[in-house]
Design an enzyme around this catalytic site. Structure first.
Site, PDB file in Angstrom:
ATOM      1  N   THR A   1     -52.919 -42.204  31.779  1.00 61.65           N
ATOM      2  CA  THR A   1     -53.132 -42.873  30.491  1.00 61.65           C
ATOM      3  C   THR A   1     -54.440 -43.643  30.528  1.00 61.65           C
ATOM      4  O   THR A   1     -54.850 -44.134  31.583  1.00 61.65           O
ATOM      5  CB  THR A   1     -52.025 -43.912  30.183  1.00 61.65           C
ATOM      6  N   ILE A   2     -55.084 -43.749  29.365  1.00 58.75           N
ATOM      7  CA  ILE A   2     -56.166 -44.719  29.219  1.00 58.75           C
ATOM      8  C   ILE A   2     -55.446 -46.035  28.902  1.00 58.75           C
ATOM      9  O   ILE A   2     -54.628 -46.103  27.977  1.00 58.75           O
ATOM     10  CB  ILE A   2     -57.199 -44.329  28.136  1.00 58.75           C
ATOM     11  N   SER A   3     -55.701 -47.056  29.712  1.00 61.36           N
ATOM     12  CA  SER A   3     -55.007 -48.331  29.528  1.00 61.36           C
ATOM     13  C   SER A   3     -55.386 -48.978  28.205  1.00 61.36           C
ATOM     14  O   SER A   3     -56.411 -48.636  27.607  1.00 61.36           O
ATOM     15  CB  SER A   3     -55.380 -49.297  30.653  1.00 61.36           C
TER      16      SER A   3
ATOM     17  N   HIS B   1     -58.043 -53.482  30.363  1.00 60.82           N
ATOM     18  CA  HIS B   1     -59.379 -53.237  30.921  1.00 60.82           C
ATOM     19  C   HIS B   1     -60.179 -54.542  30.937  1.00 60.82           C
ATOM     20  O   HIS B   1     -60.893 -54.831  31.907  1.00 60.82           O
ATOM     21  CB  HIS B   1     -60.112 -52.176  30.091  1.00 60.82           C
TER      22      HIS B   1
ATOM     23  N   THR C   1     -50.930 -41.606  43.757  1.00 61.67           N
ATOM     24  CA  THR C   1     -50.094 -40.611  44.446  1.00 61.67           C
ATOM     25  C   THR C   1     -50.927 -39.568  45.177  1.00 61.67           C
ATOM     26  O   THR C   1     -52.157 -39.593  45.125  1.00 61.67           O
ATOM     27  CB  THR C   1     -49.257 -39.829  43.409  1.00 61.67           C
TER      28      THR C   1
ATOM     29  N   HIS D   1     -58.468 -38.120  41.686  1.00 65.44           N
ATOM     30  CA  HIS D   1     -57.965 -37.043  42.550  1.00 65.44           C
ATOM     31  C   HIS D   1     -57.660 -35.762  41.787  1.00 65.44           C
ATOM     32  O   HIS D   1     -57.376 -34.746  42.398  1.00 65.44           O
ATOM     33  CB  HIS D   1     -56.768 -37.514  43.387  1.00 65.44           C
TER      34      HIS D   1
ATOM     35  N   SER E   1     -59.930 -41.488  32.028  1.00 67.16           N
ATOM     36  CA  SER E   1     -60.764 -41.211  30.852  1.00 67.16           C
ATOM     37  C   SER E   1     -62.243 -41.528  31.085  1.00 67.16           C
ATOM     38  O   SER E   1     -63.105 -41.029  30.362  1.00 67.16           O
ATOM     39  CB  SER E   1     -60.280 -42.065  29.672  1.00 67.16           C
TER      40      SER E   1
HETATM   41  N1  SAH Z   1     -58.722 -46.322  34.368  1.00 67.77           N
HETATM   42  C1  SAH Z   1     -58.151 -45.134  33.835  1.00 67.77           C
HETATM   43  C2  SAH Z   1     -56.708 -45.094  34.261  1.00 67.77           C
HETATM   44  C3  SAH Z   1     -56.128 -43.733  34.295  1.00 67.77           C
HETATM   45  S1  SAH Z   1     -54.420 -43.702  34.768  1.00 67.77           S
HETATM   46  C4  SAH Z   1     -58.259 -45.139  32.318  1.00 67.77           C
HETATM   47  O1  SAH Z   1     -58.032 -46.202  31.723  1.00 67.77           O
HETATM   48  O2  SAH Z   1     -58.555 -44.121  31.713  1.00 67.77           O
HETATM   49  C5  SAH Z   1     -54.535 -43.706  36.542  1.00 67.77           C
HETATM   50  C6  SAH Z   1     -55.401 -42.640  37.139  1.00 67.77           C
HETATM   51  O3  SAH Z   1     -55.284 -42.679  38.555  1.00 67.77           O
HETATM   52  C7  SAH Z   1     -55.046 -41.221  36.723  1.00 67.77           C
HETATM   53  O4  SAH Z   1     -56.189 -40.655  36.150  1.00 67.77           O
HETATM   54  C8  SAH Z   1     -54.665 -40.537  38.027  1.00 67.77           C
HETATM   55  O5  SAH Z   1     -55.036 -39.171  38.080  1.00 67.77           O
HETATM   56  C9  SAH Z   1     -55.414 -41.376  39.049  1.00 67.77           C
HETATM   57  N2  SAH Z   1     -54.876 -41.324  40.407  1.00 67.77           N
HETATM   58  C10 SAH Z   1     -53.572 -41.401  40.800  1.00 67.77           C
HETATM   59  N3  SAH Z   1     -53.486 -41.313  42.156  1.00 67.77           N
HETATM   60  C11 SAH Z   1     -54.754 -41.198  42.619  1.00 67.77           C
HETATM   61  C12 SAH Z   1     -55.313 -41.068  43.933  1.00 67.77           C
HETATM   62  N4  SAH Z   1     -54.554 -41.014  45.044  1.00 67.77           N
HETATM   63  N5  SAH Z   1     -56.664 -40.996  44.034  1.00 67.77           N
HETATM   64  C13 SAH Z   1     -57.458 -41.024  42.927  1.00 67.77           C
HETATM   65  N6  SAH Z   1     -56.985 -41.126  41.664  1.00 67.77           N
HETATM   66  C14 SAH Z   1     -55.652 -41.212  41.522  1.00 67.77           C
END
Ligand code: SAH
Length: 231
Positions: free
Chosen positions: A60-62, A67, A226, A116, A91
């Site tokens: 999700t985009i927070s 932010h 994850t 990731h 995002s």
């Molecule tokens: N700051 C982003 C948040 C996206 S949600 C926004 O506001 O758009 C969290 C993100 O963490 C996801 O995109 C997910 O793919 C990523 N993520 C989860 N586990 C990860 C890992 N082990 N390494 C890198 N990114 C990871």
């Protein structure tokens, strides 16, 4: 709260967050005004609401106030010329805001978005390329998106002044602390260890002498940090 902080335009949204005390720093307000949230939201018609949006791949985009809160916490380490790692860049919205905060007349500053999932790394890049300013930040090397496991951080000789983690970790990963400069700060949501599934924001500070201090702040709800899904 959310309805009061929404807006018809990006400027109106950020202005409302500022007026309602959800952004307290003028530097952060100005940086967020320069990044059009509609370029980062799958539903641009809801882009100027203070709410999260799904961006696919269980990410999700927070909400913009989240932010803003992350930026407020890292602000002493977000100076023109600072080096920032944005883990779970999704995002790319926060990556862009962080870049606005550390840009130094096009000469210094560096923000790396670490994701990731390759499709999300590309989503961040594509979203930034929707504006001239975003394109310029990528072509000058101020911003770069990289695929990798955020739990290991990103090794770099120069280290990071600030590390933002956008997904909930199960621990304060030691490798991130090692990659932090002295002084420097990590902002990271962490799952509580009692097994009830609650999460809190933690900050990890390294002072000029290298001493590390960990602080538990407020309760939050982030998607988990994850293993990458099998493709
Ligand atoms: N700051 C982003 C948040 C996206 S949600 C926004 O506001 O758009 C969290 C993100 O963490 C996801 O995109 C997910 O793919 C990523 N993520 C989860 N586990 C990860 C890992 N082990 N390494 C890198 N990114 C990871």
């Amino acid at each position: 709260m959310a309805w009061r902080c929404s807006g018809k335009t990006n400027v109106e949204l950020i202005d409302n967050l500022f007026k309602n005390g959800l952004i307290t720093s003028a530097r952060i307000r100005d940086a967020m005004m320069k990044v059009d949230r509609a370029h980062y939201c799958p539903s641009p018609s809801y882009a100027y609401e203070d709410s999260p949006q799904s961006i696919g791949h269980a990410a999700t985009i927070s909400a913009p106030h989240m932010h803003a809160s992350a930026c407020e916490s890292l602000l002493p380490f977000l100076k023109p010329g600072s080096r920032v790692l944005d883990i779970g860049s999704g995002s790319g919205y926060l990556t862009a805001v962080l870049a606005e905060l550390v840009r130094d007349g096009g000469k210094g500053g560096r923000v790396v978005g670490l994701e990731h999932i390759k499709a999300l790394k590309e989503l961040g890049e594509g979203n930034m390329e929707k504006s001239e300013r975003g394109m310029e930040m990528m072509s000058t090397g101020l911003v770069e998106f990289v695929v990798g496991d955020g739990r290991k951080g990103l090794k770099d000789e120069e280290g990071w002044d600030a590390i933002h983690v956008g997904a909930a970790a199960v621990e304060l990963h030691e490798e991130l602390i090692e990659q932090l400069r002295s002084p420097g700060r990590i902002f990271i949501p962490v799952e509580d260890s009692d097994g009830y599934g609650d999460q809190h924001i933690w900050t990890v500070d390294k002072d000029a002498k290298g001493a590390v201090t960990k602080k538990k702040l407020y309760g939050v709800r982030y998607v988990p940090l994850t293993d990458a899904p099998l493709t």
